[in-house]
Write a protein that holds these residues in place. Sequence first.
Motif, PDB file in Angstrom:
ATOM      1  N   ALA A  35      39.459  63.942  39.898  1.00  0.00           N
ATOM      2  CA  ALA A  35      39.736  62.548  40.297  1.00  0.00           C
ATOM      3  C   ALA A  35      39.041  61.572  39.352  1.00  0.00           C
ATOM      4  O   ALA A  35      37.891  61.776  38.960  1.00  0.00           O
ATOM      5  N   ARG A  36      39.728  60.505  38.996  1.00  0.00           N
ATOM      6  CA  ARG A  36      39.134  59.473  38.136  1.00  0.00           C
ATOM      7  C   ARG A  36      38.507  58.416  39.051  1.00  0.00           C
ATOM      8  O   ARG A  36      39.184  57.859  39.928  1.00  0.00           O
ATOM      9  N   ILE A  37      37.233  58.176  38.837  1.00  0.00           N
ATOM     10  CA  ILE A  37      36.466  57.327  39.756  1.00  0.00           C
ATOM     11  C   ILE A  37      35.884  56.137  38.997  1.00  0.00           C
ATOM     12  O   ILE A  37      35.432  56.277  37.857  1.00  0.00           O
ATOM     13  N   LEU A  38      35.874  54.972  39.644  1.00  0.00           N
ATOM     14  CA  LEU A  38      35.317  53.770  39.014  1.00  0.00           C
ATOM     15  C   LEU A  38      34.236  53.172  39.904  1.00  0.00           C
ATOM     16  O   LEU A  38      34.432  53.011  41.114  1.00  0.00           O
ATOM     17  N   ASP A  39      33.098  52.825  39.294  1.00  0.00           N
ATOM     18  CA  ASP A  39      32.057  52.074  40.005  1.00  0.00           C
ATOM     19  C   ASP A  39      32.232  50.611  39.621  1.00  0.00           C
ATOM     20  O   ASP A  39      31.912  50.206  38.501  1.00  0.00           O
ATOM     21  N   TYR A  40      32.752  49.828  40.574  1.00  0.00           N
ATOM     22  CA  TYR A  40      33.020  48.405  40.309  1.00  0.00           C
ATOM     23  C   TYR A  40      31.730  47.615  40.564  1.00  0.00           C
ATOM     24  O   TYR A  40      31.155  47.695  41.639  1.00  0.00           O
ATOM     25  N   GLY A  41      31.303  46.838  39.576  1.00  0.00           N
ATOM     26  CA  GLY A  41      30.023  46.136  39.701  1.00  0.00           C
ATOM     27  C   GLY A  41      28.884  47.130  39.530  1.00  0.00           C
ATOM     28  O   GLY A  41      27.930  47.159  40.304  1.00  0.00           O
ATOM     29  N   CYS A  42      28.996  47.929  38.479  1.00  0.00           N
ATOM     30  CA  CYS A  42      28.104  49.098  38.305  1.00  0.00           C
ATOM     31  C   CYS A  42      26.698  48.715  37.873  1.00  0.00           C
ATOM     32  O   CYS A  42      25.807  49.570  37.858  1.00  0.00           O
ATOM     33  N   GLY A  43      26.472  47.460  37.506  1.00  0.00           N
ATOM     34  CA  GLY A  43      25.139  47.056  37.057  1.00  0.00           C
ATOM     35  C   GLY A  43      24.706  47.872  35.844  1.00  0.00           C
ATOM     36  O   GLY A  43      25.491  48.106  34.920  1.00  0.00           O
ATOM     37  N   ALA A  44      23.458  48.334  35.874  1.00  0.00           N
ATOM     38  CA  ALA A  44      22.908  49.080  34.729  1.00  0.00           C
ATOM     39  C   ALA A  44      23.559  50.451  34.543  1.00  0.00           C
ATOM     40  O   ALA A  44      23.329  51.113  33.538  1.00  0.00           O
ATOM     41  N   GLY A  45      24.328  50.884  35.524  1.00  0.00           N
ATOM     42  CA  GLY A  45      25.088  52.129  35.370  1.00  0.00           C
ATOM     43  C   GLY A  45      24.373  53.382  35.852  1.00  0.00           C
ATOM     44  O   GLY A  45      24.720  54.494  35.467  1.00  0.00           O
ATOM     45  N   ARG A  46      23.391  53.211  36.723  1.00  0.00           N
ATOM     46  CA  ARG A  46      22.636  54.389  37.197  1.00  0.00           C
ATOM     47  C   ARG A  46      23.520  55.384  37.931  1.00  0.00           C
ATOM     48  O   ARG A  46      23.395  56.588  37.751  1.00  0.00           O
ATOM     49  N   LEU A  47      24.410  54.845  38.784  1.00  0.00           N
ATOM     50  CA  LEU A  47      25.301  55.740  39.534  1.00  0.00           C
ATOM     51  C   LEU A  47      26.245  56.461  38.577  1.00  0.00           C
ATOM     52  O   LEU A  47      26.466  57.675  38.697  1.00  0.00           O
ATOM     53  N   VAL A  48      26.781  55.719  37.619  1.00  0.00           N
ATOM     54  CA  VAL A  48      27.706  56.313  36.643  1.00  0.00           C
ATOM     55  C   VAL A  48      26.985  57.430  35.891  1.00  0.00           C
ATOM     56  O   VAL A  48      27.503  58.541  35.732  1.00  0.00           O
ATOM     57  N   HIS A  49      25.785  57.131  35.460  1.00  0.00           N
ATOM     58  CA  HIS A  49      24.969  58.090  34.712  1.00  0.00           C
ATOM     59  C   HIS A  49      24.753  59.372  35.537  1.00  0.00           C
ATOM     60  O   HIS A  49      24.972  60.489  35.054  1.00  0.00           O
ATOM     61  N   ALA A  50      24.347  59.194  36.801  1.00  0.00           N
ATOM     62  CA  ALA A  50      24.080  60.352  37.667  1.00  0.00           C
ATOM     63  C   ALA A  50      25.367  61.146  37.918  1.00  0.00           C
ATOM     64  O   ALA A  50      25.354  62.390  37.910  1.00  0.00           O
ATOM     65  N   ALA A  51      26.476  60.445  38.125  1.00  0.00           N
ATOM     66  CA  ALA A  51      27.751  61.118  38.405  1.00  0.00           C
ATOM     67  C   ALA A  51      28.221  61.913  37.183  1.00  0.00           C
ATOM     68  O   ALA A  51      28.697  63.043  37.316  1.00  0.00           O
ATOM     69  N   LEU A  52      28.066  61.322  36.004  1.00  0.00           N
ATOM     70  CA  LEU A  52      28.493  62.026  34.783  1.00  0.00           C
ATOM     71  C   LEU A  52      27.675  63.299  34.595  1.00  0.00           C
ATOM     72  O   LEU A  52      28.200  64.336  34.198  1.00  0.00           O
ATOM     73  N   ARG A  53      26.398  63.230  34.920  1.00  0.00           N
ATOM     74  CA  ARG A  53      25.537  64.417  34.808  1.00  0.00           C
ATOM     75  C   ARG A  53      25.995  65.534  35.731  1.00  0.00           C
ATOM     76  O   ARG A  53      25.780  66.707  35.478  1.00  0.00           O
ATOM     77  N   GLU A  54      26.625  65.132  36.851  1.00  0.00           N
ATOM     78  CA  GLU A  54      27.128  66.139  37.808  1.00  0.00           C
ATOM     79  C   GLU A  54      28.533  66.609  37.458  1.00  0.00           C
ATOM     80  O   GLU A  54      29.140  67.354  38.209  1.00  0.00           O
ATOM     81  N   GLY A  55      29.074  66.045  36.385  1.00  0.00           N
ATOM     82  CA  GLY A  55      30.406  66.473  35.963  1.00  0.00           C
ATOM     83  C   GLY A  55      31.538  65.703  36.612  1.00  0.00           C
ATOM     84  O   GLY A  55      32.708  66.065  36.479  1.00  0.00           O
ATOM     85  N   LEU A  56      31.195  64.612  37.330  1.00  0.00           N
ATOM     86  CA  LEU A  56      32.265  63.787  37.914  1.00  0.00           C
ATOM     87  C   LEU A  56      32.835  62.892  36.825  1.00  0.00           C
ATOM     88  O   LEU A  56      32.134  62.490  35.889  1.00  0.00           O
ATOM     89  N   SER A  57      34.089  62.532  36.987  1.00  0.00           N
ATOM     90  CA  SER A  57      34.735  61.678  36.001  1.00  0.00           C
ATOM     91  C   SER A  57      34.604  60.223  36.454  1.00  0.00           C
ATOM     92  O   SER A  57      35.540  59.650  37.009  1.00  0.00           O
ATOM     93  N   MET A  58      33.394  59.665  36.285  1.00  0.00           N
ATOM     94  CA  MET A  58      33.155  58.291  36.758  1.00  0.00           C
ATOM     95  C   MET A  58      32.955  57.328  35.596  1.00  0.00           C
ATOM     96  O   MET A  58      32.283  57.649  34.622  1.00  0.00           O
ATOM     97  N   GLU A  59      33.565  56.153  35.743  1.00  0.00           N
ATOM     98  CA  GLU A  59      33.358  55.067  34.778  1.00  0.00           C
ATOM     99  C   GLU A  59      32.803  53.869  35.541  1.00  0.00           C
ATOM    100  O   GLU A  59      32.777  53.870  36.770  1.00  0.00           O
TER     101      GLU A  59
END
Length: 262
Positions: free
Chosen positions: A28-52
Amino acid sequence: MTHPPPLDVTNRFVLDFARRFEERRPGARILDYGCGAGRLVHAALREGLSMEGTDVFYAGSRAREEATEAGLLGGAIHEMMEGRMPYASNSFDLIVNNQVMEHVEDLDAVLREIHRVLKPGGTLLSLFPAVDVFREGHIGIPFSHWMKKGSRFRFLYTWALRSLGLGTWKEQAPTCRQWAIDKLEWIDRFTVYRSRREIFATYDRYFSSTLIEERYIRYRLLDRPGREWVVKLLRLPLLTPLAKAVFRKLAFLVILSQKESR
Ligand SMILES: C[S@@+](CC[C@H](N)C(=O)[O-])C[C@H]1O[C@@H](n2cnc3c(N)ncnc32)[C@H](O)[C@@H]1O
Protein backbone atom coordinates in the motif's frame (compact mmCIF):
# COMPACT_ATOMS: atom_id res chain seq x y z
CA MET A 1 19.26 4.50 6.82
CA THR A 2 20.09 6.17 10.16
CA HIS A 3 18.01 5.54 13.27
CA PRO A 4 14.95 7.82 13.33
CA PRO A 5 14.40 9.87 16.50
CA PRO A 6 11.90 8.20 18.88
CA LEU A 7 8.23 8.70 18.07
CA ASP A 8 5.72 10.10 20.52
CA VAL A 9 2.86 7.76 21.48
CA THR A 10 0.41 9.34 19.02
CA ASN A 11 2.73 8.82 16.09
CA ARG A 12 3.40 5.27 17.34
CA PHE A 13 -0.36 4.67 17.14
CA VAL A 14 -0.42 6.06 13.59
CA LEU A 15 2.53 3.85 12.64
CA ASP A 16 0.77 0.82 14.14
CA PHE A 17 -2.37 1.71 12.14
CA ALA A 18 -0.30 2.00 8.94
CA ARG A 19 1.44 -1.32 9.65
CA ARG A 20 -1.86 -3.13 10.13
CA PHE A 21 -3.27 -1.47 7.01
CA GLU A 22 -0.28 -2.63 4.99
CA GLU A 23 -0.69 -6.19 6.29
CA ARG A 24 -4.15 -6.21 4.75
CA ARG A 25 -3.01 -4.47 1.56
CA PRO A 26 0.63 -5.40 0.92
CA GLY A 27 2.55 -2.68 -0.92
CA ALA A 28 0.00 0.00 0.00
CA ARG A 29 1.21 3.52 -0.80
CA ILE A 30 0.87 5.68 2.29
CA LEU A 31 1.15 9.45 2.76
CA ASP A 32 1.76 11.40 5.97
CA TYR A 33 0.00 14.72 5.34
CA GLY A 34 1.56 17.52 7.39
CA CYS A 35 4.52 15.28 8.15
CA GLY A 36 6.62 17.99 9.80
CA ALA A 37 10.24 16.90 10.25
CA GLY A 38 9.33 13.47 8.89
CA ARG A 39 9.89 11.30 11.96
CA LEU A 40 6.92 9.07 11.19
CA VAL A 41 7.97 8.74 7.55
CA HIS A 42 11.50 7.89 8.64
CA ALA A 43 10.30 5.22 11.11
CA ALA A 44 7.86 3.73 8.58
CA LEU A 45 10.51 3.50 5.86
CA ARG A 46 12.80 1.68 8.28
CA GLU A 47 10.02 -0.88 8.77
CA GLY A 48 9.70 -1.34 5.03
CA LEU A 49 6.41 0.53 4.66
CA SER A 50 5.94 2.57 1.52
CA MET A 51 5.34 5.92 3.22
CA GLU A 52 5.91 9.42 1.87
CA GLY A 53 5.32 12.78 3.47
CA THR A 54 4.20 16.24 2.49
CA ASP A 55 3.96 19.54 4.33
CA VAL A 56 3.61 23.27 3.75
CA PHE A 57 6.32 23.82 6.39
CA TYR A 58 4.73 26.74 8.21
CA ALA A 59 6.97 29.24 9.98
CA GLY A 60 5.83 27.92 13.38
CA SER A 61 8.50 25.21 13.57
CA ARG A 62 11.95 24.10 12.39
CA ALA A 63 10.47 21.08 10.60
CA ARG A 64 11.76 22.05 7.15
CA GLU A 65 15.37 22.28 8.37
CA GLU A 66 15.02 18.99 10.28
CA ALA A 67 13.56 17.17 7.26
CA THR A 68 16.45 18.50 5.18
CA GLU A 69 19.04 17.47 7.78
CA ALA A 70 17.51 13.96 7.87
CA GLY A 71 17.97 13.77 4.09
CA LEU A 72 14.24 13.31 3.54
CA LEU A 73 13.22 16.55 1.83
CA GLY A 74 13.08 16.10 -1.93
CA GLY A 75 13.17 12.29 -1.47
CA ALA A 76 10.44 10.71 0.64
CA ILE A 77 9.11 14.15 1.60
CA HIS A 78 7.86 16.83 -0.74
CA GLU A 79 6.90 20.39 0.02
CA MET A 80 3.39 21.53 -0.89
CA MET A 81 3.09 24.67 -3.00
CA GLU A 82 -0.01 26.85 -3.16
CA GLY A 83 -2.12 24.25 -1.41
CA ARG A 84 -1.38 21.54 -3.96
CA MET A 85 0.38 18.26 -3.33
CA PRO A 86 2.96 17.20 -5.90
CA TYR A 87 1.24 13.88 -6.59
CA ALA A 88 -1.04 12.58 -9.33
CA SER A 89 -4.73 12.04 -8.60
CA ASN A 90 -5.70 8.64 -7.13
CA SER A 91 -2.16 7.90 -5.89
CA PHE A 92 -2.44 6.77 -2.25
CA ASP A 93 -4.19 3.90 -0.48
CA LEU A 94 -3.91 5.52 2.96
CA ILE A 95 -3.34 9.12 4.07
CA VAL A 96 -2.65 9.88 7.71
CA ASN A 97 -2.43 13.25 9.43
CA ASN A 98 -1.51 13.78 13.05
CA GLN A 99 -2.12 17.14 14.76
CA VAL A 100 -2.35 18.99 11.45
CA MET A 101 -5.96 19.98 10.76
CA GLU A 102 -6.12 22.43 13.68
CA HIS A 103 -3.42 24.39 11.82
CA VAL A 104 -4.99 24.62 8.37
CA GLU A 105 -6.67 27.83 7.28
CA ASP A 106 -9.05 26.29 4.76
CA LEU A 107 -10.17 22.82 5.86
CA ASP A 108 -12.44 22.37 2.85
CA ALA A 109 -9.60 23.03 0.38
CA VAL A 110 -7.27 20.66 2.27
CA LEU A 111 -9.81 17.82 2.31
CA ARG A 112 -10.61 18.38 -1.38
CA GLU A 113 -6.90 18.03 -2.19
CA ILE A 114 -6.56 14.92 -0.01
CA HIS A 115 -9.63 13.46 -1.71
CA ARG A 116 -7.96 14.09 -5.08
CA VAL A 117 -4.77 12.17 -4.31
CA LEU A 118 -6.49 9.33 -2.42
CA LYS A 119 -7.41 6.29 -4.51
CA PRO A 120 -11.09 5.35 -4.82
CA GLY A 121 -11.97 3.37 -1.69
CA GLY A 122 -8.86 4.83 0.02
CA THR A 123 -8.63 5.55 3.74
CA LEU A 124 -7.90 8.75 5.64
CA LEU A 125 -6.91 8.78 9.32
CA SER A 126 -7.02 12.18 11.07
CA LEU A 127 -6.06 13.03 14.65
CA PHE A 128 -6.59 16.60 15.83
CA PRO A 129 -8.49 18.58 18.48
CA ALA A 130 -11.76 20.43 17.99
CA VAL A 131 -12.35 23.76 19.72
CA ASP A 132 -14.17 22.14 22.65
CA VAL A 133 -10.97 20.47 23.94
CA PHE A 134 -10.27 21.83 27.43
CA ARG A 135 -6.52 22.32 27.19
CA GLU A 136 -4.76 24.18 24.39
CA GLY A 137 -2.30 21.45 23.50
CA HIS A 138 0.48 23.53 21.96
CA ILE A 139 1.10 25.78 24.93
CA GLY A 140 -0.57 23.60 27.58
CA ILE A 141 -2.72 26.34 29.08
CA PRO A 142 -6.35 25.21 29.69
CA PHE A 143 -9.06 27.22 27.88
CA SER A 144 -6.59 29.77 26.44
CA HIS A 145 -7.97 29.02 22.95
CA TRP A 146 -11.53 29.83 24.10
CA MET A 147 -10.76 33.41 25.07
CA LYS A 148 -10.93 36.45 22.85
CA LYS A 149 -7.77 36.93 20.80
CA GLY A 150 -5.70 39.86 22.02
CA SER A 151 -7.79 40.34 25.17
CA ARG A 152 -6.12 41.65 28.33
CA PHE A 153 -7.92 38.99 30.37
CA ARG A 154 -6.47 36.13 28.32
CA PHE A 155 -2.98 37.57 28.62
CA LEU A 156 -3.21 38.01 32.41
CA TYR A 157 -4.74 34.55 32.81
CA THR A 158 -1.99 32.89 30.73
CA TRP A 159 0.74 34.84 32.52
CA ALA A 160 -0.72 33.85 35.93
CA LEU A 161 -0.95 30.14 35.05
CA ARG A 162 2.57 30.18 33.65
CA SER A 163 3.79 31.78 36.88
CA LEU A 164 2.17 28.86 38.72
CA GLY A 165 4.25 26.47 36.60
CA LEU A 166 1.65 25.47 33.99
CA GLY A 167 2.26 25.43 30.26
CA THR A 168 4.48 23.42 27.98
CA TRP A 169 6.96 24.54 25.38
CA LYS A 170 10.39 23.39 24.34
CA GLU A 171 11.97 26.84 24.18
CA GLN A 172 11.83 28.82 27.38
CA ALA A 173 11.30 32.58 27.55
CA PRO A 174 13.30 34.81 29.93
CA THR A 175 10.20 35.68 31.96
CA CYS A 176 6.70 34.24 32.46
CA ARG A 177 5.27 37.47 31.06
CA GLN A 178 7.31 37.13 27.86
CA TRP A 179 6.36 33.46 27.66
CA ALA A 180 2.66 34.41 27.73
CA ILE A 181 3.17 37.06 25.02
CA ASP A 182 5.13 34.72 22.73
CA LYS A 183 2.94 31.67 23.10
CA LEU A 184 -0.37 33.49 22.68
CA GLU A 185 1.02 35.11 19.56
CA TRP A 186 2.02 31.64 18.32
CA ILE A 187 -1.42 30.09 18.80
CA ASP A 188 -3.11 33.14 17.25
CA ARG A 189 -0.89 32.87 14.22
CA PHE A 190 -0.74 29.14 13.70
CA THR A 191 -3.95 27.54 14.97
CA VAL A 192 -7.54 27.56 13.69
CA TYR A 193 -9.83 25.72 16.09
CA ARG A 194 -13.18 24.59 14.74
CA SER A 195 -16.36 23.24 16.25
CA ARG A 196 -17.07 19.54 15.81
CA ARG A 197 -20.13 20.48 13.78
CA GLU A 198 -18.01 22.43 11.28
CA ILE A 199 -15.37 19.68 11.15
CA PHE A 200 -17.88 16.89 10.47
CA ALA A 201 -19.82 18.96 7.95
CA THR A 202 -16.60 19.54 6.01
CA TYR A 203 -15.44 15.92 6.20
CA ASP A 204 -18.89 14.74 5.11
CA ARG A 205 -18.56 16.68 1.84
CA TYR A 206 -15.73 14.38 0.74
CA PHE A 207 -15.75 11.21 2.83
CA SER A 208 -17.83 8.90 4.95
CA SER A 209 -16.34 9.01 8.43
CA THR A 210 -16.52 7.42 11.87
CA LEU A 211 -14.90 8.34 15.16
CA ILE A 212 -12.52 5.70 16.50
CA GLU A 213 -11.04 7.23 19.69
CA GLU A 214 -11.57 3.89 21.47
CA ARG A 215 -8.81 2.36 19.33
CA TYR A 216 -6.39 5.08 20.35
CA ILE A 217 -7.37 4.83 24.03
CA ARG A 218 -6.80 1.06 23.92
CA TYR A 219 -3.46 1.49 22.19
CA ARG A 220 -2.35 4.12 24.68
CA LEU A 221 -3.37 2.00 27.66
CA LEU A 222 -1.59 -1.08 26.33
CA ASP A 223 1.51 0.97 25.52
CA ARG A 224 2.58 0.39 29.14
CA PRO A 225 2.32 -2.94 30.97
CA GLY A 226 -0.23 -3.58 33.71
CA ARG A 227 -3.15 -1.75 32.18
CA GLU A 228 -4.94 -4.69 30.52
CA TRP A 229 -7.58 -4.62 33.26
CA VAL A 230 -8.55 -1.03 32.33
CA VAL A 231 -8.96 -2.08 28.70
CA LYS A 232 -11.27 -4.92 29.83
CA LEU A 233 -13.21 -2.49 32.02
CA LEU A 234 -13.70 -0.10 29.13
CA ARG A 235 -15.44 -2.85 27.15
CA LEU A 236 -18.41 -2.63 29.55
CA PRO A 237 -21.56 -1.15 27.97
CA LEU A 238 -21.70 2.65 28.21
CA LEU A 239 -18.07 2.94 29.32
CA THR A 240 -16.71 3.05 25.75
CA PRO A 241 -18.88 6.03 24.68
CA LEU A 242 -18.16 7.73 27.98
CA ALA A 243 -14.41 7.23 27.61
CA LYS A 244 -14.57 8.53 24.02
CA ALA A 245 -16.51 11.63 25.06
CA VAL A 246 -14.07 12.42 27.88
CA PHE A 247 -11.08 11.73 25.66
CA ARG A 248 -12.29 14.21 23.00
CA LYS A 249 -12.52 16.93 25.66
CA LEU A 250 -9.04 16.15 26.99
CA ALA A 251 -7.14 15.32 23.84
CA PHE A 252 -8.41 15.11 20.26
CA LEU A 253 -10.71 13.49 17.72
CA VAL A 254 -9.65 10.34 15.90
CA ILE A 255 -11.51 10.32 12.57
CA LEU A 256 -11.43 7.37 10.19
CA SER A 257 -12.69 8.33 6.73
CA GLN A 258 -13.25 6.50 3.49
CA LYS A 259 -13.29 7.86 -0.04
CA GLU A 260 -16.08 6.41 -2.15
CA SER A 261 -15.15 3.49 -4.40
CA ARG A 262 -15.54 4.07 -8.07
C1 LIG B 1 2.02 20.16 15.06
S1 LIG B 1 2.86 19.84 13.56
C2 LIG B 1 2.61 18.08 13.40
C3 LIG B 1 3.69 17.45 12.59
C4 LIG B 1 3.63 15.93 12.51
N1 LIG B 1 2.39 15.47 11.90
C5 LIG B 1 3.84 15.29 13.85
O1 LIG B 1 2.96 14.58 14.33
O2 LIG B 1 4.91 15.48 14.43
C6 LIG B 1 1.74 20.50 12.34
C7 LIG B 1 2.28 20.42 10.93
O3 LIG B 1 1.23 20.76 10.05
C8 LIG B 1 1.80 21.47 8.96
N2 LIG B 1 0.74 22.22 8.27
C9 LIG B 1 0.13 23.35 8.67
N3 LIG B 1 -0.79 23.73 7.77
C10 LIG B 1 -0.75 22.81 6.77
C11 LIG B 1 -1.45 22.65 5.53
N4 LIG B 1 -2.41 23.51 5.15
N5 LIG B 1 -1.15 21.60 4.76
C12 LIG B 1 -0.18 20.72 5.13
N6 LIG B 1 0.51 20.81 6.28
C13 LIG B 1 0.23 21.85 7.09
C14 LIG B 1 2.86 22.33 9.61
O4 LIG B 1 3.81 22.83 8.68
C15 LIG B 1 3.43 21.37 10.65
O5 LIG B 1 4.54 20.66 10.15
